[in-house]
Design an enzyme around this catalytic site. Structure first.
Site, short mmCIF file in Angstrom:
data_model
loop_
_atom_site.label_atom_id
_atom_site.label_comp_id
_atom_site.label_asym_id
_atom_site.label_seq_id
_atom_site.Cartn_x
_atom_site.Cartn_y
_atom_site.Cartn_z
N TYR A 137 -15.41 -3.10 9.67
CA TYR A 137 -14.05 -2.56 9.67
C TYR A 137 -13.38 -2.84 11.01
O TYR A 137 -12.23 -3.30 11.05
CB TYR A 137 -14.05 -1.05 9.40
N ASP B 35 -3.22 -6.41 -6.90
CA ASP B 35 -4.33 -6.24 -5.96
C ASP B 35 -4.13 -7.24 -4.84
O ASP B 35 -4.18 -8.46 -5.05
CB ASP B 35 -5.66 -6.50 -6.68
N GLY C 286 0.82 -1.22 0.00
CA GLY C 286 0.00 0.00 0.00
C GLY C 286 0.85 1.25 0.00
O GLY C 286 0.56 2.22 0.71
N ALA D 156 0.22 5.84 -1.35
CA ALA D 156 -0.31 7.04 -0.69
C ALA D 156 -0.21 6.87 0.82
O ALA D 156 0.11 5.79 1.32
CB ALA D 156 -1.77 7.28 -1.10
N GLY E 74 -4.72 6.07 15.84
CA GLY E 74 -6.03 6.69 15.90
C GLY E 74 -6.27 7.45 14.61
O GLY E 74 -5.88 7.00 13.53
N LYS F 177 -9.92 -5.16 11.89
CA LYS F 177 -8.74 -4.68 12.61
C LYS F 177 -8.55 -5.43 13.95
O LYS F 177 -7.42 -5.57 14.42
CB LYS F 177 -8.83 -3.17 12.82
#
Length: 252
Positions: A153, A60, A9, A12, A184, A157
């Site tokens: 989500y 991907d 990743g 960005a 955070g 995590k």
């Protein structure tokens, strides 16, 4: 001989910031992501600025076949990876569970859990062969806490948090370090991706307080990676001063 870091990743946000930080410290880099044009531009910038070697691989992370093929095709001299930064991850939507979108759920689960596993399996095998390495997993405050409408989500995590602990146990006999970094609120493309390109809605997430920046997390990851061989930071939660937990932010 320069050390090697693989950053997923990297096109960005935190991944890109990590690329700059590790290049600054003299690491050669393997940068992965879906946007090849960004990877190539970043590689050129880093090579010119820091004079380090850069390999790029566009795939991907949700596709096991693409991950396996792309990593297997790396030259053998690039497979002695010292640090793996499992940064690739995302959120899609912010809906109560009864109104959730199946495709959003699949995207989050396939990226945040399965993609991390695909890369980790391959790279940890290389690290075992070479007898050393450090895997750094990007979690989230959402992996320690749950907030309204964050359901899936947060679940992904929480899974990263559990996998981090499991990896540490499994790889302990091989001398491989495993660390989780749980940020955070960080102002990156995260909210824009979550809200599928709605820049105005994404901007409001960070209004009224000073969020973390991608570079804050990258410097933290570098600190963790640069500890002596006998030191491992297992788990680190880093928050903006204005944020107390996943859902409590003091906004002026």
């Amino acid at each position: 001989m320069a050390k090697i870091a693989l950053i997923t990743g990297a096109t960005a946000g935190i991944g890109e910031a990590c690329a700059h930080t590790f290049a600054r410290e003299g690491y050669n880099l393997i940068l992965t992501g879906r946007r090849m044009e960004r990877l190539e531009a970043l590689a050129q910038t880093l090579n010119e600025k820091y004079n380090v070697e850069i390999a790029v691989s566009s795939f991907d992370i949700r596709s096991r076949q693409q991950v396996v093929k792309s990593l297997d095709e790396l030259p053998d001299n690039w497979k002695k990876i010292d640090v793996l930064v499992n940064n690739a991850g995302l959120s899609q939507g912010l809906d109560p569970v009864d109104k959730g979108n199946f495709d959003d759920w699949d995207t989050m689960i396939d990226t945040n859990i399965k993609g991390l596993l695909y890369v980790s399996k391959i790279v940890s095998g290389w690290m075992i062969t070479h007898g050393s390495g450090h895997i750094i997993n990007l979690g989230s405050i959402a992996g320690k806490d749950v907030y309204t409408n964050g359901n899936v989500y947060c679940a992904t995590k929480h899974a990263v948090d559990a996998l981090n602990k499991g990896m540490r146990l499994d790889l302990l006999p091989h001398g491989i370090k495993v660390t989780a970094i749980h940020p955070g609120a960080v102002e990156t493309e995260f909210s824009e991706v979550r809200f599928k390109g709605d820049k105005e809605r994404a901007k409001k997430v960070y209004e009224g307080f000073e969020p973390l920046l991608a570079q804050d997390i990258a410097e933290t990851i570098w600190f963790v990676a640069s500890r002596p061989a006998h030191v491992n930071i297992n788990d680190l939660l880093i928050m903006p001063t204005a944020q107390a937990n996943a859902s409590t932010i003091f906004r002026k």
